[in-house]
Design a protein around this motif. Structure first.
Motif, PDB file in Angstrom:
ATOM      1  N   ILE A  25       0.832  -1.209   0.000  1.00 32.05           N
ATOM      2  CA  ILE A  25       0.000   0.000   0.000  1.00 32.05           C
ATOM      3  C   ILE A  25       0.865   1.256   0.000  1.00 32.05           C
ATOM      4  CG2 ILE A  25      -1.627   1.354   1.391  1.00 32.05           C
ATOM      5  CD1 ILE A  25      -2.920  -1.285   2.242  1.00 32.05           C
ATOM      6  N   GLY A  26       1.958   1.218   0.752  1.00 29.40           N
ATOM      7  CA  GLY A  26       2.834   2.390   0.806  1.00 29.40           C
ATOM      8  C   GLY A  26       3.751   2.518  -0.398  1.00 29.40           C
ATOM      9  N   GLY A  27       3.763   1.511  -1.267  1.00 33.81           N
ATOM     10  CA  GLY A  27       4.613   1.565  -2.449  1.00 33.81           C
ATOM     11  C   GLY A  27       6.075   1.257  -2.174  1.00 33.81           C
ATOM     12  N   ILE A  58      17.928  -1.274   1.589  1.00 36.48           N
ATOM     13  CA  ILE A  58      17.218  -1.367   2.874  1.00 36.48           C
ATOM     14  C   ILE A  58      17.246  -0.047   3.635  1.00 36.48           C
ATOM     15  CG2 ILE A  58      17.275  -2.490   5.139  1.00 36.48           C
ATOM     16  CD1 ILE A  58      18.347  -4.998   3.706  1.00 36.48           C
ATOM     17  N   GLU A  59      18.361   0.634   3.619  1.00 33.87           N
ATOM     18  CA  GLU A  59      18.508   1.846   4.425  1.00 33.87           C
ATOM     19  C   GLU A  59      17.660   3.011   3.926  1.00 33.87           C
ATOM     20  OE1 GLU A  59      22.854   2.426   5.185  1.00 33.87           O
ATOM     21  OE2 GLU A  59      22.875   0.310   4.612  1.00 33.87           O
ATOM     22  N   SER A  60      17.055   2.881   2.745  1.00 29.77           N
ATOM     23  CA  SER A  60      16.178   3.940   2.244  1.00 29.77           C
ATOM     24  C   SER A  60      14.759   3.806   2.793  1.00 29.77           C
ATOM     25  CB  SER A  60      16.132   3.895   0.712  1.00 29.77           C
ATOM     26  OG  SER A  60      15.455   2.722   0.262  1.00 29.77           O
ATOM     27  N   MET A  61      14.469   2.695   3.463  1.00 33.01           N
ATOM     28  CA  MET A  61      13.131   2.440   3.971  1.00 33.01           C
ATOM     29  C   MET A  61      12.859   3.236   5.257  1.00 33.01           C
ATOM     30  SD  MET A  61      11.599   0.375   1.932  1.00 33.01           S
ATOM     31  CE  MET A  61      12.135  -0.512   0.458  1.00 33.01           C
ATOM     32  N   PRO A  62      11.602   3.647   5.480  1.00 33.60           N
ATOM     33  CA  PRO A  62      11.255   4.344   6.724  1.00 33.60           C
ATOM     34  C   PRO A  62      11.439   3.431   7.938  1.00 33.60           C
ATOM     35  CG  PRO A  62       9.518   4.566   5.070  1.00 33.60           C
ATOM     36  CD  PRO A  62      10.458   3.524   4.568  1.00 33.60           C
ATOM     37  N   HIS A  63      11.585   4.052   9.100  1.00 34.65           N
ATOM     38  CA  HIS A  63      11.801   3.272  10.319  1.00 34.65           C
ATOM     39  C   HIS A  63      10.620   2.336  10.613  1.00 34.65           C
ATOM     40  CE1 HIS A  63      14.850   6.399  10.914  1.00 34.65           C
ATOM     41  NE2 HIS A  63      15.426   5.595  11.781  1.00 34.65           N
ATOM     42  N   GLY A  64       9.408   2.800  10.365  1.00 34.40           N
ATOM     43  CA  GLY A  64       8.239   1.965  10.640  1.00 34.40           C
ATOM     44  C   GLY A  64       8.235   0.689   9.822  1.00 34.40           C
TER      45      GLY A  64
END
Length: 214
Positions: A64-66, A93-99
């Motif tokens: 959903i978040g793309g 991986i490091e580009s992903m948000p913390h959530g």
């Protein structure tokens, strides 16, 4: 976690939660009044369907978040998490948000402890199984959570940030191996972290019932 870091993945989690809750309410309504007993065949069906259902709903925040735009890839990543396999399709991986990273680690932690049991009789009922299995499960979950908490403290002591320590503790005690870094723990260049995680990976690979008896 999304609220704390004020990142844009909050909406994907809220919508995923709403969809999951809606389907859950419908399934509860359908199953209302059903017989509250299980036989061996029911158990096999529940386990098989649960893996698929968990992975389907668990992949929603990614999709959903793309963050993982492919349904196949999102399902694969989630199944890899819940089964604590550790394979990943992510290449940044490091580009992903913390959530998202926290959810990814939590899927492994949730899926890392499976309890397989068999009652003496061929058709176990809830009342027959609960007194033994229920208490044992609580003790085993206690050991699992205790090991996770201890590892978090040790990793923080070794210089790893709190967020990364929690995520790595989740994926170490589950023996899954997901990391918040593309280079995994090599990112930290710390023999201390390497040794601590190696020891806890070994302990987590031991049968938890044996740890309970010890």
């Amino acid at each position: 976690v999304s609220l704390f870091y004020k990142e844009d993945d909050l909406n994907s989690f809220l919508l995923s939660s709403a969809i999951t809750a809606f389907v859950g309410v419908i399934m509860l309504a359908i199953g209302r009044g059903a017989e509250k007993s299980l036989n061996r065949r029911d158990g096999y069906v529940i386990v098989s369907v649960a893996w698929i259902a968990f992975s389907f709903f668990g992949m929603l925040p990614y999709y959903i978040g793309g963050y993982i735009p492919s349904v196949t890839d999102a399902f694969f990543e989630t199944m890899s998490g819940f089964s604590s396999t550790g394979a990943t399709i992510m290449n940044n991986i490091e580009s992903m948000p913390h959530g998202i990273l926290f959810w990814r680690a939590m899927t492994q932690w949730i899926g890392g402890l499976g309890i397989v049991f068999s009652a003496e009789a061929s058709g176990p009922t809830h009342d027959k199984v609960h007194p033994r299995i229920g208490v044992t499960a609580k003790w085993i979950w206690g050991i699992y959570a205790g090991m996770t908490g201890t590892l978090i403290i040790l990793l923080v002591f070794g210089g790893m940030g709190l967020f990364d320590s929690i995520c790595h503790a989740f994926t170490t005690t589950s023996t899954g191996g997901f990391s918040t870094k593309q280079a995994s723990i090599e990112y930290y260049h710390s023999p201390y972290i390497d040794y601590v995680i190696s020891v806890f990976m070994f302990l987590s690979g031991v049968n938890f019932t044996l740890l309970l008896l010890m």
